[in-house]
Enzyme design. Structure first.
Site, PDB file in Angstrom:
ATOM      1  CE1 TYR A  54      38.307  80.266 108.239  1.00 21.06           C
ATOM      2  CE2 TYR A  54      39.456  81.718 109.746  1.00 21.06           C
ATOM      3  CZ  TYR A  54      38.371  81.451 108.945  1.00 21.06           C
ATOM      4  OH  TYR A  54      37.354  82.373 108.847  1.00 21.06           O
TER       5      TYR A  54
ATOM      6  NE  ARG B  34      31.701  80.620 114.231  1.00 26.76           N
ATOM      7  CZ  ARG B  34      31.343  81.087 113.042  1.00 26.76           C
ATOM      8  NH1 ARG B  34      31.998  82.095 112.505  1.00 26.76           N
ATOM      9  NH2 ARG B  34      30.332  80.551 112.386  1.00 26.76           N
TER      10      ARG B  34
HETATM   11  P1  NAD Z   1      29.595  78.952 108.175  1.00 30.73           P
HETATM   12  O1  NAD Z   1      30.426  77.770 108.536  1.00 30.73           O
HETATM   13  O2  NAD Z   1      28.258  79.112 108.801  1.00 30.73           O
HETATM   14  O3  NAD Z   1      29.387  79.023 106.609  1.00 30.73           O
HETATM   15  C1  NAD Z   1      30.286  78.498 105.658  1.00 30.73           C
HETATM   16  C2  NAD Z   1      29.476  77.863 104.530  1.00 30.73           C
HETATM   17  O4  NAD Z   1      30.378  77.364 103.538  1.00 30.73           O
HETATM   18  C3  NAD Z   1      28.643  76.684 105.015  1.00 30.73           C
HETATM   19  O5  NAD Z   1      27.353  76.766 104.490  1.00 30.73           O
HETATM   20  C4  NAD Z   1      29.401  75.467 104.462  1.00 30.73           C
HETATM   21  O6  NAD Z   1      28.561  74.357 104.258  1.00 30.73           O
HETATM   22  C5  NAD Z   1      29.978  76.043 103.188  1.00 30.73           C
HETATM   23  N1  NAD Z   1      31.181  75.336 102.721  1.00 30.73           N
HETATM   24  C6  NAD Z   1      32.267  74.977 103.438  1.00 30.73           C
HETATM   25  N2  NAD Z   1      33.167  74.363 102.664  1.00 30.73           N
HETATM   26  C7  NAD Z   1      32.635  74.325 101.413  1.00 30.73           C
HETATM   27  C8  NAD Z   1      33.069  73.787 100.160  1.00 30.73           C
HETATM   28  N3  NAD Z   1      34.258  73.169 100.044  1.00 30.73           N
HETATM   29  N4  NAD Z   1      32.259  73.911  99.079  1.00 30.73           N
HETATM   30  C9  NAD Z   1      31.055  74.527  99.201  1.00 30.73           C
HETATM   31  N5  NAD Z   1      30.584  75.044 100.354  1.00 30.73           N
HETATM   32  C10 NAD Z   1      31.376  74.934 101.435  1.00 30.73           C
HETATM   33  O7  NAD Z   1      30.514  80.215 108.472  1.00 30.73           O
HETATM   34  P2  NAD Z   1      30.190  81.776 108.418  1.00 30.73           P
HETATM   35  O8  NAD Z   1      30.406  82.303 109.772  1.00 30.73           O
HETATM   36  O9  NAD Z   1      28.917  82.037 107.718  1.00 30.73           O
HETATM   37  O10 NAD Z   1      31.405  82.274 107.521  1.00 30.73           O
HETATM   38  C11 NAD Z   1      31.243  82.584 106.137  1.00 30.73           C
HETATM   39  C12 NAD Z   1      32.565  83.126 105.589  1.00 30.73           C
HETATM   40  O11 NAD Z   1      32.979  84.281 106.318  1.00 30.73           O
HETATM   41  C13 NAD Z   1      33.729  82.120 105.681  1.00 30.73           C
HETATM   42  O12 NAD Z   1      34.505  82.227 104.507  1.00 30.73           O
HETATM   43  C14 NAD Z   1      34.516  82.597 106.860  1.00 30.73           C
HETATM   44  O13 NAD Z   1      35.879  82.270 106.740  1.00 30.73           O
HETATM   45  C15 NAD Z   1      34.292  84.108 106.802  1.00 30.73           C
HETATM   46  N6  NAD Z   1      34.449  84.724 108.131  1.00 30.73           N
HETATM   47  C16 NAD Z   1      33.500  84.546 109.100  1.00 30.73           C
HETATM   48  C17 NAD Z   1      33.692  85.103 110.345  1.00 30.73           C
HETATM   49  C18 NAD Z   1      32.673  84.964 111.455  1.00 30.73           C
HETATM   50  O14 NAD Z   1      32.919  85.415 112.564  1.00 30.73           O
HETATM   51  N7  NAD Z   1      31.514  84.402 111.219  1.00 30.73           N
HETATM   52  C19 NAD Z   1      34.859  85.831 110.619  1.00 30.73           C
HETATM   53  C20 NAD Z   1      35.817  85.953 109.628  1.00 30.73           C
HETATM   54  C21 NAD Z   1      35.592  85.404 108.365  1.00 30.73           C
HETATM   55  N1  UDP Z   2      36.262  80.546 123.632  1.00 25.45           N
HETATM   56  C1  UDP Z   2      35.919  80.300 124.942  1.00 25.45           C
HETATM   57  N2  UDP Z   2      34.934  79.381 125.186  1.00 25.45           N
HETATM   58  C2  UDP Z   2      34.264  78.741 124.219  1.00 25.45           C
HETATM   59  C3  UDP Z   2      34.612  78.999 122.863  1.00 25.45           C
HETATM   60  C4  UDP Z   2      35.617  79.910 122.601  1.00 25.45           C
HETATM   61  O1  UDP Z   2      36.487  80.872 125.873  1.00 25.45           O
HETATM   62  O2  UDP Z   2      33.367  77.932 124.531  1.00 25.45           O
HETATM   63  C5  UDP Z   2      37.318  81.550 123.363  1.00 25.45           C
HETATM   64  C6  UDP Z   2      38.393  81.131 122.377  1.00 25.45           C
HETATM   65  O3  UDP Z   2      39.447  80.459 123.032  1.00 25.45           O
HETATM   66  C7  UDP Z   2      38.827  82.469 121.811  1.00 25.45           C
HETATM   67  C8  UDP Z   2      37.544  83.306 121.832  1.00 25.45           C
HETATM   68  O4  UDP Z   2      36.688  82.675 122.768  1.00 25.45           O
HETATM   69  O5  UDP Z   2      39.772  83.075 122.657  1.00 25.45           O
HETATM   70  C9  UDP Z   2      36.848  83.389 120.487  1.00 25.45           C
HETATM   71  O6  UDP Z   2      36.727  82.067 119.994  1.00 25.45           O
HETATM   72  P1  UDP Z   2      35.940  81.725 118.662  1.00 25.45           P
HETATM   73  O7  UDP Z   2      36.134  80.268 118.403  1.00 25.45           O
HETATM   74  O8  UDP Z   2      34.554  82.245 118.757  1.00 25.45           O
HETATM   75  O9  UDP Z   2      36.642  82.601 117.527  1.00 25.45           O
HETATM   76  P2  UDP Z   2      38.174  82.895 117.133  1.00 25.45           P
HETATM   77  O10 UDP Z   2      39.105  82.319 118.138  1.00 25.45           O
HETATM   78  O11 UDP Z   2      38.339  82.303 115.796  1.00 25.45           O
HETATM   79  O12 UDP Z   2      38.240  84.379 117.177  1.00 25.45           O
END
Ligand code: NAD
Ligand code: UDP
Length: 326
Positions: free
Chosen positions: A143, A184
């Site tokens: 990732y 998450r």
């Molecule tokens: P999510 O998993 O809910 O959404 C991702 C979407 O992409 C889903 O609908 C999935 O079906 C689609 N997808 C995955 N692989 C695909 C592929 N190969 N072809 C077509 N569609 C595909 O996640 P999200 O939280 O909505 O995240 C959206 C974007 O934001 C992602 O790129 C993620 O890396 C980025 N992002 C999210 C967070 C967060 O905290 N939510 C933080 C940092 C970055």
């Molecule tokens: N985490 C946790 N319990 C859970 C899920 C996640 O303590 O049930 C912790 C995880 O280890 C991390 C933080 O919460 O330290 C955020 O995790 P998340 O998967 O939401 O996002 P990311 O690690 O990608 O920031």
């Protein structure tokens, strides 16, 4: 404008589509439904300006659009580690295909990058000029290294082919429509508290994260897309909480009696994370407006209604994939 949102059936993408369509744009949502779902865009299926295409971004596609928000990629560790090779393919080949499309049709392209490009940061809070501390061979690398390559591709298409690009580095975002089994931390704690299950803290809960409510994040993405700055720009809420504090906040709001269970910390779990948002403030006039308590309240309301609907089928909260299993 005609706007393509890849990953539009996912959590952030579907909220973005709500805003884009409400503002009168035409939207094409492209998704392979790996972690997204049709129900997230159900309300738009009959809308004349909305189109839903089941497509995997690792395959090329030809479309005529003015802007591309490239969000397609699983975002939760549980999901992006399920098939790590596919996650890299999505980030590299998927981003390449979407940049190729942007180049061909002269569309503006926005990459949804991540705070994960900073890895386990040695600089705190994180500014955009920090290059990060990332393990290239760990279980999160598919990732975070994938997103780092996606950023590189984006800037190379910009320099080499003049593609008009934007890069957002998104920090932990939460809100309604996160999947119940997303894995998450916010969705896990909320589902657990509502179901009277122990809240699973990984490690001792002293690691920190900064949680941004989804409406704030979407506002930042649109300002970046329509502004003049390429980026990268951090988009996140600078209020920093330990995971234990988050667990206690959710306990207090839902179920003060809910027990806490300490589980092993997954490998390479970043110790702290907090955005420096000076760039977003000065370049985009943006900063988050929704405090954690308010965002959690809205999130809880949404989960309550959904968990109520599926009351018979117990929701399974996934456990983290730790290094020990590999
Ligand atoms: P999510 O998993 O809910 O959404 C991702 C979407 O992409 C889903 O609908 C999935 O079906 C689609 N997808 C995955 N692989 C695909 C592929 N190969 N072809 C077509 N569609 C595909 O996640 P999200 O939280 O909505 O995240 C959206 C974007 O934001 C992602 O790129 C993620 O890396 C980025 N992002 C999210 C967070 C967060 O905290 N939510 C933080 C940092 C970055
Ligand atoms: N985490 C946790 N319990 C859970 C899920 C996640 O303590 O049930 C912790 C995880 O280890 C991390 C933080 O919460 O330290 C955020 O995790 P998340 O998967 O939401 O996002 P990311 O690690 O990608 O920031």
């Amino acid at each position: 404008m005609r706007i393509l949102v890849t990953g539009g059936a996912g959590f952030i993408g579907s909220h973005l589509i709500d805003r884009l369509l409400s503002a009168g744009n035409e939207v094409i949502c492209l998704d392979n439904f790996f972690t997204g779902h049709k129900r997230n865009v159900l309300q738009w299926l009959d809308h004349p300006y909305f189109e839903l295409i089941r497509h995997d971004v690792t395959e090329p596609i030809r479309l005529e659009v003015d802007q591309i928000y490239h969000l397609a990629c699983p975002a939760s560790p549980v999901h992006y580690q399920y098939n790590p090779v596919k996650t890299i393919k999505t980030n590299v080949m998927g981003t390449l295909n979407m940049l190729g499309l942007a180049k061909r049709v002269k569309a503006r392209f926005l990459l949804a990058s991540t705070s994960e490009v900073y890895g386990d940061p040695e600089v705190h809070p994180q500014r955009e000029d920090y290059w990060g501390n990332v393990n290239p061979i760990g279980i999160r690398s598919c990732y975070d290294e994938g997103k780092r390559v996606a950023e590189t591709l984006t800037f190379d298409y910009h320099r080499q082919n003049n593609v008009d690009v934007r890069v957002a580095r998104i920090f932990n975002t939460y809100g309604p429509r996160m999947q119940e089994n997303d894995g998450r931390v916010v969705s896990n704690f909320v589902v657990q508290a509502l179901q009277n299950l122990p809240l699973t803290i990984y490690g001792d809960g002293s690691q920190t994260r900064s949680f941004c409510y989804v409406s704030d994040l979407v506002d930042g993405l649109m300002r970046l897309m329509n502004g003049q700055h390429t980026g990268p720009v951090n988009l996140g809420n600078p209020d920093e909480y330990t995971i234990l504090e988050l667990a206690e906040a959710i306990q207090n709001m839902v179920n003060p009696g809910a027990p806490i269970q300490l589980n092993p910390l997954p490998e390479d779990d970043p110790r702290r994370r907090k955005p420096d948002i000076t760039r977003a403030q000065t370049w985009l006039g943006w900063q988050p407006t929704v405090p954690l308590q308010e965002g959690l309240r809205q999130t809880l309301e949404d989960f309550r209604s959904r968990i109520g609907i599926h009351a018979e089928s117990e929701v399974q909260v996934p456990v983290a994939i730790t290094g020990e299993h590999h």
